[in-house]
Design an enzyme around this catalytic site. Structure first.
Site, PDB file in Angstrom:
ATOM      1  N   HIS A 186       0.798  -1.077  -0.014  1.00 13.32           N
ATOM      2  CA  HIS A 186      -0.037  -0.160  -0.003  1.00 13.32           C
ATOM      3  C   HIS A 186       0.789   1.390  -0.018  1.00 13.32           C
ATOM      4  CE1 HIS A 186      -4.093  -1.789   0.832  1.00 13.32           C
ATOM      5  NE2 HIS A 186      -3.478  -2.736   1.124  1.00 13.32           N
ATOM      6  N   ASP A 394       3.481   9.297  -1.041  1.00 15.51           N
ATOM      7  CA  ASP A 394       2.465   8.499  -0.664  1.00 15.51           C
ATOM      8  C   ASP A 394       1.841   7.583  -1.826  1.00 15.51           C
ATOM      9  OD1 ASP A 394       0.475   7.964   1.113  1.00 15.51           O
ATOM     10  OD2 ASP A 394      -0.773   9.888   1.118  1.00 15.51           O
TER      11      ASP A 394
END
Length: 490
Positions: A186, A394
Site C-alpha cells: 500500500h 504517498d
C-alpha cells in the site's frame, strides 16, 4: 457476530458454506480467499479497527468467497498468543492474534514503523535500524505463518497486505504451503539506491519474490522494484510482468487502489442540512473553505502545507478574511518520537499563522487533532472549495479520491494534489503541485480560488470518470483474478 471457542472455531472456519469466487478465472465453487493484514477491522461494536477503504474491500471480497481475515487483534499482552481467536463474521471468519509487548515494540513500533515506513516514503533520515527490531519483525512473521497454516485449505487463495508482512509468504513456503499467495504494497516502493540503505534489503527483496503475485500502487513503484531486481539480484524479466528470481517465477504489476465512489457521494449528499454542516456553514460566514484530512504523519507534508497557506496570505492580501483552512489531523503512532515532534511543530506553526493574521471575527487556520466519522468527513469535503492533499510521498492517498467523489457536480471544488501522491497518476485534472515549492503551492491555491465554474466542472467530470472506472471493486477483482492466473505459470 459469534465468537467461537478454539475447539469449535476451527471446524467452522474450514466448513463454512461458501459461494463462488466471482473473480473471472477464479470463479470456482468452494475456492476461498484468505486475507492477511497487520490489523483486522471487525464489524462489531467497540472494535478498534477502522472501517477504511481496505476494510471495506476485504469484507466485500470475503462475503463473496467465504474465507478468513487473519491478523493482529490490536491487543498487546504479556506473552505471545498460542492460537488465533476465531470469530464468525458475515459469511467468513475473523482470525486474530494478540501481540506480546516485546513483539509489538520490535515488529510494529521498531522495524515496521521506524525503518520500513520512513524508508519507503523517501525519508531515510528518520530510519532507526536496530538488529533486534529486525529479529522481532521476522519472529512475528514466523508466528503469523505458523498460526495461519493450519487454517488453510488446499485450494485457497492467500492475499497478504502491506509492509508489515513482507516475509510472511516466504515463511509460509517454508512450512510447505503451496497455494497461490499474493502480496499488495500500500505504500510506495523506493528507488533502488534508496532501498539499498536498508541493511537487510537483500533479505526483504528475496522475501517479496516468494509470492506468486506482487502488486504495487503505481507504475513508478513497479519500475523501482523491477529496477532493483535487474541491477542487484540477476533476475530475468519476461512478458506480462513475469519475473524469474531466486529460483522461482512470479508476476509483478500495478493495481491502483480505488474507493467506493457511490458510497462517498451518497454520504456527502446526505450530509447536506445535517446539524454539524449547519454549524460549519454558520461559522464560515460565506468564506471559502480549504480542507486537509490526514493522519498526523511526517509523510503527509503538513508543515509545508501550513507554510504554503501562510504564503498565500502574504502574497495575495485580498484572500485575508475570505478563506479558512481547516486541517483535520488525528494523532497516530504517539509512541514514536518523530510523531511527537511533528505535532509540536504544527501546533507552533498554527499559533504563528493565527497570531499574525487573525481578526476579531476571523480565524484563518483551524487545526483539529481529532477524528470524525465518515459521514461527517464526507460533508466537510463536499463543503470545501479546495481539497488540499500535499504529501511528501504517498502510495495512493484515498482522501484525494474521496474529495472528488464528495463534490456537488453542479458546483464542484478544486483538488490541489501533490505530484508525489500515487493518486496524481490518475487524477491528472487536479492542480498538481510540488510540496517542496512553497510559493508554487501558494500560487496554486490562489488559482483554485479564482477558477471559473465551467473549468471546475470539466476537471471534476474527468476525474469522476476515472474514479468510477477504477473503484474499489475493480481493484479487488483485478488483483484476485491476476492471483488466480498465476497458477498457470507454476
Amino acid at each position: 457476530m459469534t465468537r467461537l471457542s478454539p475447539a469449535s472455531a476451527r471446524p467452522i472456519a474450514h466448513a463454512t458454506k461458501t459461494g463462488e469466487v466471482r473473480f473471472g478465472v477464479a470463479a470456482e465453487a468452494g475456492r476461498r480467499l484468505v486475507v492477511v493484514s497487520n490489523r483486522v477491522a471487525m464489524e462489531a461494536p467497540g472494535s478498534k479497527g477502522a472501517a477504511g477503504g481496505l476494510a471495506v474491500a476485504v469484507q466485500a471480497a470475503l462475503r463473496s468467497s467465504g474465507g478468513i481475515w487473519f491478523g493482529w487483534s490490536g491487543e498487546v499482552t504479556a506473552t505471545p498468543a498460542t492460537a488465533p481467536v476465531l470469530v464468525e463474521g458475515d459469511g467468513f471468519v475473523y482470525a486474530t492474534l494478540d501481540l506480546a509487548r516485546q513483539d509489538y515494540e520490535q515488529y510494529y513500533n521498531g522495524f515496521a514503523n521506524r525503518v520500513l515506513w520512513p524508508l519507503f516514503h523517501y525519508r531515510p533520515g528518520f530510519v532507526d535500524y536496530q538488529r533486534a527490531d529486525f529479529a522481532g519483525y521476522m519472529r512475528v512473521n514466523r508466528q503469523f505463518a505458523a498460526q495461519l497454516a493450519p487454517l488453510l485449505r488446499d485450494d485457497d487463495f492467500i492475499w497478504v497486505h502491506d509492509y508489515h508482512l513482507i516475509p510472511l509468504g516466504d515463511e509460509l513456503r517454508r512450512l510447505g504451503v503451496k497455494q497461490p499467495i499474493g502480496f499488495f504494497l500500500h505504500t510506495p516502493f523506493p528507488a533502488a539506491e534508496v532501498f539499498r540503505i536498508l541493511p537487510t534489503h537483500a533479505k526483504i527483496i528475496r522475501a517479496l519474490c516468494a509470492y506468486d503475485l506482487v502488486g504495487f500502487q503505481t507504475e513508478d513503484d513497479l519500475s523501482a522494484f523491477r529496477d532493483y531486481l535487474l541491477r542487484w539480484s540477476g533476475a530475468e524479466l519476461g512478458r506480462q510482468g513475469e519475473i524469474s528470481a531466486f529460483g522461482r517465477r512470479l508476476r509483478a504489476a500495478a493495481f491502483p487502489i480505488g474507493i467506493d465512489v457511490q458510497a462517498i457521494a451518497t454520504q456527502a449528499a446526505q450530509s447536506v442540512g445535517a446539524r454539524h454542516m449547519r454549524r460549519l456553514h454558520d461559522s464560515l460566514r460565506d468564506r471559502s473553505l480549504m480542507i486537509g484530512v490526514d493522519r498526523l504523519d511526517y509523510s503527509k507534508g503538513l508543515e509545508a502545507r501550513f507554510k504554503a497557506f501562510q504564503r498565500l496570505l502574504e502574497m495575495f492580501p485580498e484572500t485575508r478574511g475570505r478563506v479558512t483552512l481547516m486541517q483535520i489531523a488525528p494523532p497516530t503512532r504517539s509512541e514514536v518520537p518523530e510523531y511527537l515532534e511533528i505535532r509540536r511543530n504544527l501546533e507552533t506553526a498554527a499559533g504563528h499563522i493565527n497570531g499574525r493574521f487573525a481578526e476579531f471575527d476571523w480565524m484563518p487556520l483551524r487545526y483539529l487533532n481529532k477524528s470524525f466519522n465518515q459521514r461527517a468527513l464526507c460533508g466537510f469535503l463536499r463543503a470545501a472549495r479546495i481539497g488540499l492533499v500535499t504529501p511528501i510521498r504517498d502510495g495512493m492517498n484515498l482522501v484525494a479520491k474521496e474529495y472528488v467523489a464528495a463534490q456537488d457536480g453542479g458546483d464542484p471544488g478544486v483538488l490541489v494534489l501533490s505530484c508525489f501522491a500515487g493518486a496524481a497518476r490518475e487524477l491528472r485534472d487536479a492542480l498538481l503541485v510540488n510540496p517542496f515549492d512553497i510559493d508554487g503551492m501558494a500560487e496554486a491555491l490562489h488559482e483554485a480560488l479564482a477558477m471559473p465554474l465551467g473549468e471546475r466542472i470539466e476537471r471534476w467530470q474527468s476525474m469522476m470518470g476515472t474514479l468510477k472506472r477504477n473503484d474499489i471493486t475493480a481493484w479487488r477483482e483485478n488483483f484476485v483474478e491476476a492471483l488466480a492466473r498465476t497458477e498457470a505459470v507454476h
